[in-house]
Design a protein around this motif. Structure first.
Motif, short mmCIF file in Angstrom:
data_model
loop_
_atom_site.label_atom_id
_atom_site.label_comp_id
_atom_site.label_asym_id
_atom_site.label_seq_id
_atom_site.Cartn_x
_atom_site.Cartn_y
_atom_site.Cartn_z
N GLY A 366 33.80 34.19 38.46
CA GLY A 366 34.41 35.38 37.88
C GLY A 366 34.45 35.26 36.37
O GLY A 366 35.24 35.93 35.69
N GLU A 372 42.12 41.86 37.46
CA GLU A 372 42.02 42.31 38.84
C GLU A 372 43.39 42.71 39.34
O GLU A 372 44.35 41.95 39.25
CB GLU A 372 41.46 41.20 39.73
N SER A 379 35.31 42.07 35.13
CA SER A 379 35.01 40.80 34.48
C SER A 379 33.68 40.94 33.77
O SER A 379 32.79 41.66 34.26
CB SER A 379 34.93 39.67 35.51
N GLN A 382 30.26 40.82 35.66
CA GLN A 382 29.71 41.89 36.48
C GLN A 382 28.47 42.53 35.85
O GLN A 382 27.70 43.21 36.53
CB GLN A 382 30.77 42.96 36.73
N TRP A 388 29.93 39.52 42.36
CA TRP A 388 30.46 38.43 41.53
C TRP A 388 31.82 37.91 41.98
O TRP A 388 32.22 36.81 41.63
CB TRP A 388 30.56 38.86 40.07
N GLY A 389 32.56 38.67 42.78
CA GLY A 389 33.86 38.22 43.22
C GLY A 389 34.41 39.08 44.34
O GLY A 389 34.57 40.29 44.17
N ARG A 403 35.57 32.96 43.78
CA ARG A 403 35.67 32.90 42.32
C ARG A 403 35.80 31.47 41.79
O ARG A 403 35.92 31.27 40.59
CB ARG A 403 36.87 33.74 41.85
N MET A 416 41.77 35.37 35.98
CA MET A 416 40.82 35.10 37.07
C MET A 416 41.17 33.75 37.68
O MET A 416 40.49 32.75 37.47
CB MET A 416 39.38 35.10 36.53
#
Length: 428
Positions: A366, A372, A379, A382, A388-389, A403, A416
């Protein structure tokens, strides 16, 4: 060495200019302080600068590994945080100086006040009265100092607290073909441990205990146990060997596990390092999967677990993975794939292997930075990785991207937190 002798002094000169420029801004907003307080502030500021310069010089000309990998990492991160924060201050100070410059130029060519007074009777009434309101210049300087303090505080907090602020993320995933015996099976996933980066052994142990307290039926580790070398695991072997589950622990290699980012004395030394790491995983009781598959069995029913070596579809990341070998002769109603790099999913998995129901990956961390919540997910990573997460679904195939449990480079996390994933499979 000649390049270093030129580049390092040049960088230090740029740092010195930044420090001088920022200090002028600090002086302008503290000129009402008592002289002794101004002196104390000045001494603190320049002491930090001297220490930062010393750290930068020691990193390049000394032996940064003298006190261990963690010390070396903190040297570099300390320099980065210091000047990354000051760049924001410089930006606002520069805007203020540009405005001042334009005002000065305008005043040089504008009508002098004495002539204006003669031309316009009682013109002094046009001069605004003194006000207690903050000037534009003061506003920009103070705003710059506040904005610059935000990354300083955030990254410092990310090191002190965020690095080991483990969070359990729970996902309930329906699968249409899941055998009845596996309805409700609980999967634990760890990824990207990066044991060479840790600096708090007690906290790492606490993270492992959080996973075990979830009582997963099986645990999957999706790569990057170390940063570069197998010996990074030595201090944490006794912690991670306690990662157990009734149906076993299965693992794969990530891009960092191969030692590709180290200059080895020979190919034999690099090969030996990898074999040492592989042996360590097996000694911990983990089932390291090298382009192969296994079955999880309950009674007369089973699901398949496929594990491949690292396969990165982006940039310079290695493509050691051979999904065709892992998939060969694999027969089960549900197939779960462990593949470290999530870019592999769009590159090959959901194009050529439609029978793989769930892919588990990691790799992105992440970017150890982001936001988030229930309404917003962002993030910088992305813009490099579509997945990505978290959980992503295309048609009947799913990928979950962990992550990361550890960290790399920056020894912390901002927004994150490190992740322990619990996935419950249920019949759709």
């Amino acid at each position: 060495m000649p390049n270093k002798l030129i580049i390092v002094p040049l960088v230090l000169f740029i740092f010195a200019l930044i420090d001088w420029y920022v200090f002028q801004g600090i002086r302008s907003v503290t000129n009402h302080f008592k002289p002794e307080n101004q002196l104390l502030l000045s001494r603190i500021y320049w002491s930090v600068t001297v220490l930062t310069f010393a750290a930068f010089l020691f990193y390049h000309f000394g032996n940064p590994y003298l006190f261990g990998r963690t010390f070396r990492n903190f040297l570099l991160v300390g320099v980065f945080i210091n000047y990354f924060s000051k760049i924001f201050v410089v930006l606002f100070l520069f805007i203020d100086d540009i405005i001042r410059g334009f005002k000065w130029i305008y005043n040089q060519f504008s009508t002098p006040k004495t002539e204006l007074s003669q031309a316009i009777p009682n013109s002094e009434t046009l001069v605004p009265a003194e006000s207690n309101s903050i000037s534009r210049s003061d506003f920009l300087v103070k705003t710059g100092l506040v904005v610059g303090s935000v990354p300083l505080i955030a990254m410092s907090y990310g090191i002190i607290s965020g690095a080991h602020d483990y969070r359990v993320r729970r996902v309930k995933l329906p699968l249409a073909n899941l055998p009845k015996a596996f309805d409700g099976i609980k999967i634990g996933q760890l990824s990207d441990i990066h044991s060479g980066s840790f600096f708090n052994k007690t906290a790492v142990k606490g993270g492992v205990e959080m996973l075990l307290n979830e009582k997963p039926d099986v645990v999957f580790f999706t790569g990057d146990l170390v940063n570069n070398t197998a010996d990074e695991l030595n201090d944490y072997f006794d912690i991670f060997k306690h990662v157990k589950a009734p149906m076993g622990v299965y693992s794969v290699l990530g891009n960092h596990d191969y030692g590709d980012y180290v200059q080895w004395e020979s190919k034999e030394a690099k090969h030996k390092n990898l074999e040492t790491l592989k042996k360590a995983e097996r000694d911990m009781g983990w089932n390291l999967m090298m382009n192969e598959h296994h079955y999880l069995t309950i009674g007369n029913e089973r699901i398949a677990v496929l594990g491949i070596e690292n396969f990165g579809a982006k940039g310079r990341f290695p493509k050691y993975g051979k999904l065709d070998l892992a998939h060969k002769n694999c027969e089960a109603d549900v197939k779960i794939l462990l593949s470290h790099d999530p870019s592999h999913w769009d590159y090959q998995i959901n194009k050529e292997y439609k029978d793989i129901d769930l892919t588990l990956a990691g790799h992105t961390h992440g970017m150890q930075f982001g936001i988030e919540n229930q309404l917003f997910k962002w993030s910088p990573v992305q813009y490099m990785y579509e997945q990505w997460g978290g959980l992503y679904t295309k048609q009947n195939q799913h990928i979950y991207v962990n992550r990361g449990f550890g960290f790399l480079g920056f020894p912390g996390r901002v927004g994150m937190p490190p992740e322990i994933t619990i996935i419950e499979l249920v019949r759709a």
